[in-house]
Scaffold this motif. Sequence first.
Motif, PDB file in Angstrom:
ATOM      1  N   ARG A  84     -12.928  -5.858   6.081  1.00 28.31           N
ATOM      2  CA  ARG A  84     -11.589  -5.313   6.349  1.00 28.31           C
ATOM      3  C   ARG A  84     -10.865  -6.099   7.443  1.00 28.31           C
ATOM      4  N   LYS A  88      -7.448  -8.843   6.798  1.00 28.88           N
ATOM      5  CA  LYS A  88      -6.283  -8.054   7.212  1.00 28.88           C
ATOM      6  C   LYS A  88      -4.979  -8.790   6.888  1.00 28.88           C
ATOM      7  N   PHE A 125     -10.300  -0.954   1.350  1.00 27.14           N
ATOM      8  CA  PHE A 125      -9.199  -1.671   1.999  1.00 27.14           C
ATOM      9  C   PHE A 125      -7.930  -0.824   2.144  1.00 27.14           C
TER      10      PHE A 125
END
Length: 252
Positions: A84, A88, A125
């Motif tokens: 994650r 980003k 996500f």
Amino acid sequence: MYKKYFAWSFDDGLEQDKRIVEVLRKHGLGATFHLNSGLFGDKTYEGRIGNLGMTETPAALFDPSKWHLLPYVPHFRIPEDEVRDVYKGFEIAAHTCTHVNLSRCSEGERRAQIADDVAVLSELFGQKVEGFAYPYGAGARKSADALRAAGVRYARTAHTEEGFRFPSDSLQTPISCWHISKKTFRRLNQFFEVEPADDDLFFLMFAHGYEFDFGTKESNWDKFERICAAVAARDDIVCCSMGEAFRRHEGR
Ligand SMILES: [Zn+2]
């Protein structure tokens, strides 16, 4: 006014992607990363023949004393607890749970490999996964129903197409160029010069992060940087993810 879109598309969720996102951020480029949700943290080595990764060996079985027989590079996938942060701001898309050849799966297996990957990635996500890439470029024709059922709106094949049109069937989206191609900059210059006269145009550049580690004439980090710099310097090209290119083209 018709637009020109450029997108990078990377597969497999590899450690090399950490360096890739740094370069993309530096140049303000978008990209799509196709991940296998059942293989986070998996480690193998890719043996190289020419510019391609051709033979995959699990890290546990890898014998470094044979390193000299074939050039090997690491194909290490980023662990789940890091992905994650690493990705980003970039688009995440599916690639099946465990990187299967969809042309060889049963219908049930095909549906599960696609739907579960989409569901796990969407949850992890916090973004609606709408994109897909066929592992080994295989199984596009057999997978259309399963992809639609999972909410996939576009899927990338491994087939290269000369023109820069958006595909008539977005579930069979061709690539414009694999970065390892000798023609990479020729193809890019063609795209730079062409005017979008009667429709939007799209350039889709494909790569695996491990290929940059090969350090060959056509497959290296410097070439990757030069491609990014060349595209970023164009103010007539929208540099974004595949998903954003499709959304904007379709007016969504
Ligand atoms: Zn792959």
